[in-house]
Design an enzyme around this catalytic site. Structure first.
Site, PDB file in Angstrom:
ATOM      1  N   ASP A   1       8.513  -6.868   8.433  1.00 51.19           N
ATOM      2  CA  ASP A   1       7.215  -6.184   8.384  1.00 51.19           C
ATOM      3  C   ASP A   1       7.276  -4.905   7.547  1.00 51.19           C
ATOM      4  OD1 ASP A   1       4.477  -5.814   9.252  1.00 51.19           O
ATOM      5  OD2 ASP A   1       5.211  -4.186  10.536  1.00 51.19           O
TER       6      ASP A   1
ATOM      7  N   HIS B   1       0.817  -1.223   0.000  1.00 47.78           N
ATOM      8  CA  HIS B   1       0.000   0.000   0.000  1.00 47.78           C
ATOM      9  C   HIS B   1       0.852   1.275   0.000  1.00 47.78           C
ATOM     10  CE1 HIS B   1       0.592  -0.025   4.415  1.00 47.78           C
ATOM     11  NE2 HIS B   1       0.219   1.229   4.409  1.00 47.78           N
TER      12      HIS B   1
ATOM     13  N   HIS C   1       7.729  -2.199   2.168  1.00 54.01           N
ATOM     14  CA  HIS C   1       7.477  -0.758   2.003  1.00 54.01           C
ATOM     15  C   HIS C   1       8.775   0.049   1.798  1.00 54.01           C
ATOM     16  CE1 HIS C   1       3.608  -1.948   3.272  1.00 54.01           C
ATOM     17  NE2 HIS C   1       3.760  -1.833   4.571  1.00 54.01           N
TER      18      HIS C   1
HETATM   19  C1  BG6 Z   1       1.902  -2.400   7.568  1.00 59.33           C
HETATM   20  C2  BG6 Z   1       2.673  -3.016   8.709  1.00 59.33           C
HETATM   21  O1  BG6 Z   1       2.228  -3.009   6.358  1.00 59.33           O
HETATM   22  O2  BG6 Z   1       2.200  -1.019   7.514  1.00 59.33           O
HETATM   23  C3  BG6 Z   1       2.330  -2.343  10.012  1.00 59.33           C
HETATM   24  O3  BG6 Z   1       2.352  -4.399   8.785  1.00 59.33           O
HETATM   25  C4  BG6 Z   1       2.539  -0.845   9.915  1.00 59.33           C
HETATM   26  O4  BG6 Z   1       3.085  -2.875  11.096  1.00 59.33           O
HETATM   27  C5  BG6 Z   1       1.843  -0.297   8.674  1.00 59.33           C
HETATM   28  O5  BG6 Z   1       1.988  -0.262  11.066  1.00 59.33           O
HETATM   29  C6  BG6 Z   1       2.219   1.140   8.447  1.00 59.33           C
HETATM   30  O6  BG6 Z   1       1.427   1.669   7.425  1.00 59.33           O
HETATM   31  P1  BG6 Z   1       1.170   3.222   7.334  1.00 59.33           P
HETATM   32  O7  BG6 Z   1       0.401   3.393   6.077  1.00 59.33           O
HETATM   33  O8  BG6 Z   1       0.392   3.603   8.561  1.00 59.33           O
HETATM   34  O9  BG6 Z   1       2.514   3.862   7.323  1.00 59.33           O
END
Ligand code: BG6
Length: 465
Positions: A235, A178, A240
């Site tokens: 994670d 995402h 990401h």
């Molecule tokens: C997720 C992780 O993919 O991304 C989580 O599994 C994390 O641990 C989250 O909190 C963070 O997403 P964002 O969009 O809030 O930065």
């Protein structure tokens, strides 16, 4: 890119009562309806194990949508949205129960609808769901969205990929990250590509260091079971932050195949070994972590990771890429910070800061003469805050909204590719192994601190305060 026209869709979500569905997917689908990108004749089926009736499920998700929807929190729209949502209680680990899904599906008329199947469940359930789905009739054009993490090691990711590619056509597999739906992450290439200010300095002649930071104030919340087996590196970094790194470091932002370029960056990451890991990685665990629900009392899982990595390409010769991510830090933000070499010893460094969240901003730090009779230099800042402008904050879709919409339009451009995932697992497996082999501790850090102090040693000497 996917269009903004309204689309008719049928969305089936495995994991209908999970955190992701409540916090992200349902609010995102609701936003798509409110912004007229999802046709009101669309249908959403949430599948879960809890014994809810449809009405009970509506009551359950109502408050989540109210809390997390970005726009249009009005009663009428929400009633309309809920009328599109149905719930099916089903143990999706039990292959015999799929006949109930088949029966449910056969009661729907679905011609002309984009079909989406979302696996919003732990990866350990993927196999059972895929096998269950193969026992029933599914639309051959259905797109399957797979939530991260895609596997937990290279070996398991490969097995999972094999299973999926046997069961479905590769063009229907959408591996979601995402972060690729976040506005400012998409903006990085435009900022670099369209401004000689930035494109001309994007290499080791000018850049001293690139920092990529994603910190959160939350801890593991209710996800202890998953998180304790994963840790911050698997994670956040494997997916990401490697996406963010490979977008920032890719060779040619104007090229048509950005994914191939991202892959090349991942393939050029200098391997971390037991010999050099001391200078490359610092892991931490927040105090009190082992008292959290579902966490083993002797856990050494890292909730914070700082890495110093190198991209072995001429453009990035000797430029460290420092990645930092952690839970229970003092604030929540994701940023890319590009620090330039000083124009002369002692002169403050120019800096470009791209803030991805919570605010979407670009800051440029540079030097001017101190006003008045002094000739001394004085560092100042120019700032462009995109999300501070109401018109932009209202019209910028949330990451999941954008990704769901893209998938409904068969637009895979911003989804992860298998070869990227495979390459990053290869790197992460080796990194984790090296950390263990070298016997480096996982350092404790107080909650609301920014990770263990040891992480500061990864910054170039010249940049340490
Ligand atoms: C997720 C992780 O993919 O991304 C989580 O599994 C994390 O641990 C989250 O909190 C963070 O997403 P964002 O969009 O809030 O930065």
């Amino acid at each position: 890119m996917s269009g903004t026209e309204s689309i008719k869709a049928r969305v089936t979500i495995f994991g209908g009562t999970g955190d992701l569905t409540c916090r992200k997917l349902m609010p995102a689908l609701y936003n798509l309806l409110v912004s007229k990108q999802l046709d009101p004749s669309s249908h959403i089926l949430a599948i879960g194990r809890r014994p809810y009736t449809k009405e009970e499920y509506h009551a359950f998700i109502h408050d989540w949508i109210m809390q997390f929807a970005r726009i249009g929190k009005d009663g009428e729209k929400l009633t309309q949205f809920l009328s599109m949502v149905d719930y099916l209680q089903m143990d999706f680990m039990n292959i015999d129960e799929y006949s109930r899904l088949q029966k449910y599906n056969s009661s729907l008329h679905e011609e002309g609808y984009a079909q989406l199947l979302y696996l919003a469940v732990a990866p350990s359930s993927f196999e059972a769901i895929v096998k269950g789905c193969l026992t029933i009739d599914l639309d051959p054009n259905m797109n399957i969205i797979l939530e991260k993490p895609f596997g937990d090691t290279l070996e398991n990711a490969k097995k999972l990929n094999l299973l999926l590619e046997k069961a479905f056509q590769p063009q229907h597999l959408y591996r979601i990250d995402h972060y690729l739906g976040k506005e400012m992450i998409r903006n990085i290439l435009s900022i670099r590509c369209s401004n000689p200010f930035f494109s001309n300095i994007w290499d080791s002649r000018s850049i001293e260091c690139v920092e990529i930071e994603a910190t959160e104030t939350v801890g593991v919340e209710k996800r202890g079971g998953y998180y304790d087996a994963a840790g911050a590196v698997k994670d956040m970094v494997q997916n990401h932050l490697f996406q963010l790194l490979s977008i920032t470091a890719l060779e040619d932002p104007s090229a048509s195949d950005i994914k191939a370029q991202q892959l090349a960056v991942l393939q050029s990451l200098r391997q971390v070994t037991a010999e050099n890991i001391k200078d490359s990685a610092v892991f931490g665990q927040y105090e009190g972590y082992t008292q959290e629900p579902k966490i083993s009392e002797n856990s050494t899982t890292e909730t914070y990771a700082a890495l110093k990595l190198y991209v072995d390409a001429p453009r990035w010769k000797d430029v460290p890429f420092i990645i930092r991510t952690g839970k229970k830090c003092s604030d929540r933000h994701t940023s890319v910070i590009i620090t330039l070499k000083p124009s002369a010893p002692g002169v403050p460094r120019n800096r470009l800061v791209i803030r991805i969240q919570p605010s979407e901003e670009i800051q440029v730090q540079f030097n001017v003469k101190e006003p008045g009779n002094s000739d001394a230099l004085h560092q100042v800042e120019l700032e462009y805050c995109q999300s501070c402008m109401d018109i932009f904050s209202r019209n910028t879709p949330e990451a999941y909204e954008r990704m769901l919409n893209a998938c409904m339009h068969n637009d895979a451009e911003w989804f992860s590719q298998w070869d990227q995932i495979e390459t990053s697992w290869k790197f992460i497996d080796q990194l984790k192994k090296a950390y263990k082999e070298a016997g480096i501790p996982v350092y404790a850090y107080p909650q609301m601190a920014d990770g263990p102090v040891q992480k500061d040693a990864l910054l170039p000497l010249s940049m340490r305060s």
